[in-house]
Scaffold this motif. Structure first.
Motif, PDB file in Angstrom:
ATOM      1  N   UNK A   1       0.862  -1.179   0.000  1.00 18.81           N
ATOM      2  CA  UNK A   1       0.000   0.000   0.000  1.00 18.81           C
ATOM      3  C   UNK A   1       0.896   1.225   0.000  1.00 18.81           C
ATOM      4  N   UNK A   2       0.639   2.138  -0.933  1.00 15.52           N
ATOM      5  CA  UNK A   2       1.381   3.387  -0.984  1.00 15.52           C
ATOM      6  C   UNK A   2       0.711   4.385  -0.047  1.00 15.52           C
ATOM      7  N   UNK A   3       1.512   5.091   0.726  1.00 16.37           N
ATOM      8  CA  UNK A   3       0.989   6.061   1.680  1.00 16.37           C
ATOM      9  C   UNK A   3       0.831   7.406   0.995  1.00 16.37           C
ATOM     10  N   UNK A   4      -0.407   7.761   0.714  1.00 18.16           N
ATOM     11  CA  UNK A   4      -0.754   8.971  -0.020  1.00 18.16           C
ATOM     12  C   UNK A   4      -0.396  10.216   0.777  1.00 18.16           C
ATOM     13  N   UNK A   5       0.229  11.195   0.077  1.00 17.55           N
ATOM     14  CA  UNK A   5       0.571  12.474   0.691  1.00 17.55           C
ATOM     15  C   UNK A   5      -0.225  13.603   0.043  1.00 17.55           C
ATOM     16  N   UNK A   6      -0.168  13.688  -1.306  1.00 21.30           N
ATOM     17  CA  UNK A   6      -0.877  14.769  -1.994  1.00 21.30           C
ATOM     18  C   UNK A   6      -1.072  14.433  -3.463  1.00 21.30           C
ATOM     19  N   UNK A   7      -1.922  15.247  -4.115  1.00 26.16           N
ATOM     20  CA  UNK A   7      -2.132  15.099  -5.549  1.00 26.16           C
ATOM     21  C   UNK A   7      -2.305  16.470  -6.170  1.00 26.16           C
ATOM     22  N   UNK A   8      -1.868  16.569  -7.437  1.00 30.26           N
ATOM     23  CA  UNK A   8      -2.067  17.786  -8.210  1.00 30.26           C
ATOM     24  C   UNK A   8      -2.433  17.390  -9.626  1.00 30.26           C
ATOM     25  N   UNK A   9      -3.070  18.327 -10.319  1.00 30.35           N
ATOM     26  CA  UNK A   9      -3.430  18.116 -11.717  1.00 30.35           C
ATOM     27  C   UNK A   9      -3.080  19.390 -12.458  1.00 30.35           C
ATOM     28  N   UNK A  10      -2.320  19.243 -13.543  1.00 27.52           N
ATOM     29  CA  UNK A  10      -1.901  20.383 -14.338  1.00 27.52           C
ATOM     30  C   UNK A  10      -2.249  20.078 -15.789  1.00 27.52           C
ATOM     31  N   UNK A  11      -3.416  20.511 -16.225  1.00 21.20           N
ATOM     32  CA  UNK A  11      -3.857  20.175 -17.582  1.00 21.20           C
ATOM     33  C   UNK A  11      -4.092  18.683 -17.691  1.00 21.20           C
ATOM     34  N   UNK A  12      -3.407  18.046 -18.641  1.00 21.48           N
ATOM     35  CA  UNK A  12      -3.584  16.612 -18.869  1.00 21.48           C
ATOM     36  C   UNK A  12      -2.702  15.766 -17.959  1.00 21.48           C
ATOM     37  N   UNK A  13      -1.759  16.391 -17.233  1.00 22.16           N
ATOM     38  CA  UNK A  13      -0.868  15.613 -16.372  1.00 22.16           C
ATOM     39  C   UNK A  13      -1.340  15.628 -14.925  1.00 22.16           C
ATOM     40  N   UNK A  14      -1.297  14.445 -14.331  1.00 24.97           N
ATOM     41  CA  UNK A  14      -1.632  14.303 -12.926  1.00 24.97           C
ATOM     42  C   UNK A  14      -0.389  13.871 -12.167  1.00 24.97           C
ATOM     43  N   UNK A  15      -0.303  14.288 -10.922  1.00 27.27           N
ATOM     44  CA  UNK A  15       0.824  13.909 -10.075  1.00 27.27           C
ATOM     45  C   UNK A  15       0.298  13.425  -8.737  1.00 27.27           C
ATOM     46  N   UNK A  16       0.965  12.408  -8.216  1.00 26.67           N
ATOM     47  CA  UNK A  16       0.652  11.895  -6.891  1.00 26.67           C
ATOM     48  C   UNK A  16       1.963  11.796  -6.124  1.00 26.67           C
ATOM     49  N   UNK A  17       1.908  12.244  -4.895  1.00 22.25           N
ATOM     50  CA  UNK A  17       3.044  12.112  -3.986  1.00 22.25           C
ATOM     51  C   UNK A  17       2.684  11.073  -2.933  1.00 22.25           C
ATOM     52  N   UNK A  18       3.594  10.140  -2.730  1.00 19.34           N
ATOM     53  CA  UNK A  18       3.462   9.117  -1.703  1.00 19.34           C
ATOM     54  C   UNK A  18       4.715   9.157  -0.837  1.00 19.34           C
ATOM     55  N   UNK A  19       4.644   8.616   0.344  1.00 13.96           N
ATOM     56  CA  UNK A  19       5.859   8.517   1.174  1.00 13.96           C
ATOM     57  C   UNK A  19       6.915   7.681   0.455  1.00 13.96           C
ATOM     58  N   UNK A  20       6.473   6.736  -0.357  1.00 17.32           N
ATOM     59  CA  UNK A  20       7.382   5.820  -1.046  1.00 17.32           C
ATOM     60  C   UNK A  20       7.910   6.360  -2.378  1.00 17.32           C
ATOM     61  N   UNK A  21       7.347   7.459  -2.900  1.00 16.22           N
ATOM     62  CA  UNK A  21       7.817   7.961  -4.192  1.00 16.22           C
ATOM     63  C   UNK A  21       6.839   8.932  -4.822  1.00 16.22           C
ATOM     64  N   UNK A  22       7.130   9.248  -6.083  1.00 17.21           N
ATOM     65  CA  UNK A  22       6.339  10.238  -6.812  1.00 17.21           C
ATOM     66  C   UNK A  22       5.903   9.667  -8.161  1.00 17.21           C
ATOM     67  N   UNK A  23       4.624   9.871  -8.496  1.00 17.39           N
ATOM     68  CA  UNK A  23       4.030   9.401  -9.736  1.00 17.39           C
ATOM     69  C   UNK A  23       3.541  10.598 -10.535  1.00 17.39           C
ATOM     70  N   UNK A  24       3.882  10.631 -11.817  1.00 16.76           N
ATOM     71  CA  UNK A  24       3.358  11.636 -12.749  1.00 16.76           C
ATOM     72  C   UNK A  24       2.859  10.876 -13.971  1.00 16.76           C
ATOM     73  N   UNK A  25       1.641  11.214 -14.441  1.00 13.63           N
ATOM     74  CA  UNK A  25       1.103  10.480 -15.583  1.00 13.63           C
ATOM     75  C   UNK A  25       0.075  11.317 -16.334  1.00 13.63           C
ATOM     76  N   UNK A  26      -0.145  10.903 -17.589  1.00 10.61           N
ATOM     77  CA  UNK A  26      -1.202  11.487 -18.408  1.00 10.61           C
ATOM     78  C   UNK A  26      -2.068  10.330 -18.905  1.00 10.61           C
ATOM     79  N   UNK A  27      -2.791  10.521 -19.995  1.00  8.64           N
ATOM     80  CA  UNK A  27      -3.699   9.464 -20.470  1.00  8.64           C
ATOM     81  C   UNK A  27      -2.999   8.236 -21.025  1.00  8.64           C
TER      82      UNK A  27
END
Length: 114
Positions: free
Chosen positions: A49-75
């Motif tokens: 289980x990834x420990x969620x910290x925050x999320x942002x959305x910038x146009x088509x790109x979404x970002x998620x911050x977890x204690x374990x790392x950072x995810x950035x993605x689009x469609x």
């Protein structure tokens, strides 16, 4: 009894999958009780289980911050940088209805054990 859930996002790398699910059987206003991000190791079938910290959305790109790392993605694609890694791992966005049987089994085990 199996947990009912919807897969919201599914991203695949060669060695692992990242998945966000929404639990459907939970009656709560607390997002932490409804939404879960997991990292699934394809070789060992281990689910973290990834420990969620925050999320942002910038146009088509979404970002998620977890204690374990950072995810950035689009469609279509994304990157995941583990907290202890020096380089990001490339990911491909998959249809949410393409969850593998092994990943589903791991999710079911997580909730039964929890």
């Amino acid at each position: 009894m199996p947990i009912a859930y919807n897969t919201l996002f599914l991203l695949e790398a060669e060695d692992f999958s990242l998945v966000e699910i929404k639990a459907l059987d939970v009656q709560s206003d607390d997002p932490a009780q409804l939404y879960f991000w997991f990292r699934f190791d394809k070789a060992s079938h281990h689910l973290d289980k990834l420990e969620f910290v925050s999320m942002t959305e910038n146009g088509a790109e979404q970002q998620r911050e977890f204690r374990q790392g950072r995810l950035a993605f689009n469609r279509s694609s994304g990157t995941y940088t583990a907290a202890d890694a020096t380089a990001p791992v490339e990911l491909q966005v998959q249809p949410t209805d393409s969850t593998s049987a092994e990943l589903d089994e791991a999710i079911q085990r997580y909730f039964v054990a929890g």
